[in-house]
Design an enzyme around this catalytic site. Sequence first.
Site, PDB file in Angstrom:
ATOM      1  N   ASP A  68      -8.256  -8.777  -2.892  1.00 41.49           N
ATOM      2  CA  ASP A  68      -7.186  -9.610  -2.366  1.00 41.49           C
ATOM      3  C   ASP A  68      -7.739 -10.919  -1.796  1.00 41.49           C
ATOM      4  O   ASP A  68      -7.119 -11.980  -1.932  1.00 41.49           O
ATOM      5  CB  ASP A  68      -6.380  -8.857  -1.304  1.00 41.49           C
ATOM      6  CG  ASP A  68      -7.241  -8.123  -0.282  1.00 41.49           C
ATOM      7  OD1 ASP A  68      -8.483  -8.279  -0.293  1.00 41.49           O
ATOM      8  OD2 ASP A  68      -6.671  -7.365   0.528  1.00 41.49           O
TER       9      ASP A  68
ATOM     10  N   ASP B  93       0.195   4.077   1.693  1.00 43.66           N
ATOM     11  CA  ASP B  93       0.100   4.894   2.909  1.00 43.66           C
ATOM     12  C   ASP B  93       0.603   4.159   4.146  1.00 43.66           C
ATOM     13  O   ASP B  93       0.115   4.379   5.248  1.00 43.66           O
ATOM     14  CB  ASP B  93      -1.342   5.343   3.131  1.00 43.66           C
ATOM     15  CG  ASP B  93      -2.308   4.174   3.261  1.00 43.66           C
ATOM     16  OD1 ASP B  93      -1.954   3.049   2.842  1.00 43.66           O
ATOM     17  OD2 ASP B  93      -3.427   4.378   3.775  1.00 43.66           O
TER      18      ASP B  93
ATOM     19  N   HIS C 154       0.263   0.264   9.161  1.00 37.92           N
ATOM     20  CA  HIS C 154      -0.817   0.749   8.287  1.00 37.92           C
ATOM     21  C   HIS C 154      -1.849   1.444   9.163  1.00 37.92           C
ATOM     22  O   HIS C 154      -2.033   1.096  10.325  1.00 37.92           O
ATOM     23  CB  HIS C 154      -1.440  -0.438   7.550  1.00 37.92           C
ATOM     24  CG  HIS C 154      -2.424  -0.065   6.483  1.00 37.92           C
ATOM     25  ND1 HIS C 154      -3.703   0.381   6.764  1.00 37.92           N
ATOM     26  CD2 HIS C 154      -2.323  -0.077   5.128  1.00 37.92           C
ATOM     27  CE1 HIS C 154      -4.340   0.632   5.636  1.00 37.92           C
ATOM     28  NE2 HIS C 154      -3.534   0.359   4.630  1.00 37.92           N
TER      29      HIS C 154
ATOM     30  N   ASP D 261       0.833  -1.199   0.000  1.00 40.01           N
ATOM     31  CA  ASP D 261       0.000   0.000   0.000  1.00 40.01           C
ATOM     32  C   ASP D 261       0.869   1.251   0.000  1.00 40.01           C
ATOM     33  O   ASP D 261       2.023   1.243   0.449  1.00 40.01           O
ATOM     34  CB  ASP D 261      -0.916   0.017   1.219  1.00 40.01           C
ATOM     35  CG  ASP D 261      -2.194  -0.791   0.997  1.00 40.01           C
ATOM     36  OD1 ASP D 261      -2.420  -1.215  -0.153  1.00 40.01           O
ATOM     37  OD2 ASP D 261      -2.938  -0.993   1.961  1.00 40.01           O
TER      38      ASP D 261
END
Length: 654
Positions: free
Chosen positions: A401, A283, A425, A281
């Site tokens: 996913d 972020d 995360h 990801d």
Amino acid sequence: MRASSPTTSDAAPAQPAAEGEARLVEHAPSGRLVAQRGLFRGPDPVCPDDLYAQVLFGNAVRERQRLVVHAGSEVSMDTYFGRFPASYWQRWTVVDSVDVEVTVTGSGRISLVASDIEGETRTVAARDVEDLRGQTVTLTTVLDKFVDGGFLWVQLSTGDDDLVVERLRWTVASPHRLRPTAVVICTYNRADDCTKTLQSLAGDAETLDVLDAIYVVDQGTDTVASRPAFPDIEKALDGRLQYLRQPNLGGAGGFGRGMYEVTEAGRVNKEAEHANLLFMDDDVLCEPEIAIRLTAFANRTPEPTIVGGQMLRLLHPTVLLAGAEYADFAQLVPGKVVRNALDDVDLLGEELDEDGVPTGKPNRGDRRVDADYNAWWSCLIPAEVVAAIGLPLPLFFQWDDVEYGYRARAKGFATVTLPGAGLWHADFDWKDADKWNEYFAVRNSLIVSTLHAEIDPKHTARVITSRISRYLLTMQYGLAATILKGVEDFLRGPEFLHDGGAGAAKEIHAVRAEYPDTVMHPASDVPGLKPGAIPLVQAGPKPSRNRLVMLKRLAYLAMGRTVHPVGAVAQKDATWWHVSQFDTVVVTDGSQGGVRLRRRDRETTVKLAKQTARLVRRLIAEVPGLREEYRAAVPQLTSRDNWRRLYKMDQRRG
């Protein structure tokens, strides 16, 4: 020599490496394989040092790859990042022993400690050193008693002198050929976050040694390339960066583009066909070590294996989200924690027994657990898996996913969630559930459960009805409409996925705009209410008989009865049994960034209830046929030709 052209743009495919270039090419190893590094602190000051190395007593100075253990002290690597997951290596790889190699200066004792499935410990190797000066010390142990659980770690202790250790490495026998990894980062208007992630990777030379390409698929309007640091990142990545621009096709389209490009390189140049793809990801707070650990593990499995990383909570950085996950198709819920796996625990806290009593042992999760899938915040997928099962379904995002992991399982490809391979995360519970993306969560959960389970449609109808009932009770009319739109579009069948989800993303925003309760307001400026006229009302205990209370609340709703005419409710208290007692209520948003105003609306309630009844009747009647339609459509939807069309590659070439 690296690929000479680091960037591509728009929807044009990245150019494969020329013959003889290193990108995506297997190569012979130069020595033993580094399975993981022994790190003594994190890549960023906000990363807790005790997740890497713990000072049991005395004093020590922790640096990233250097540790000074002062006289009369002891330091343990029995930590989240310090442990070696021996059980996973014995169960899933061909490796039968592991070495710990460390550069040592000074005097002290270096011990190699093991745990078993119950967390009981034993010392398997130890070495007393005296007055060394930058010498390499190696400890070796076999991996023969760890099938069901257990880890290894290093313990360091000193007497009268200091001990300095550097470059601690866990190494295993190398394969005949090493497979490099291509990182794929999908980003949408998070340019600053993505820039930091790239800087983290670029700043770790050893991590770059296992990465032959880094694909950034930028689907936003605020681009990563616009940041001042981008040229320096490009230079530091030394030809590895492949920067791609394309329309927003969500996570499935972004990560799928990386799959497409890497495997396309192999189709053009057979020397480049074997590569691992590491999804990440944009972020995250990146621990670059994750690429080393996942790549090494994938290089030693006897069959191509999906190897996933774990998620630590960014706002609570010592908390691990889950040890391993599965999807509950019956309840349409992903991210369920596998039995006996660590479940949202503080890694620096104490383990609790079944009665909630502390055991005195740290939260480590010594029992090996097996995952059904791994989320794509960090997940390595071998190219052979892509070749065998295709690209992602064009679900835009949410459940893409999950679907890919279960599709891989159906073809015999296992998923291993590797402990100690983690990154940070954003906390999920600091995101409000009443968002537009809940449309995709519901629609896609129906699609994926239809593909990979045999759930009774009547049960699915009850699950949807139960959710909508709660939302109507709590005056979340926009959220109810969001869910119903997801169900409605699922019933349209697989043809609705033709555009990759871009149209649905626009439509659901329009739907939600009709409902004022979807708007977040500043807590100090709630429309139509003076701050002093909104008393904070706390929730009582959870009902012991949910169904009875639900029926009671629904009866009161039908009669127009409420307990509180107006009030404010904290996010933690925003349960259906509490909020349903208000006529007007101000509820804190899950992000803690503001509040939502909800007002009882009988007409809207009746309208949405009737719509729910119609749709669940259709679910019961139409799911059996839709199941066959969706399953038949998977090969075409996940094909390279379909994604090429979505990426508009042929159109741009023409």
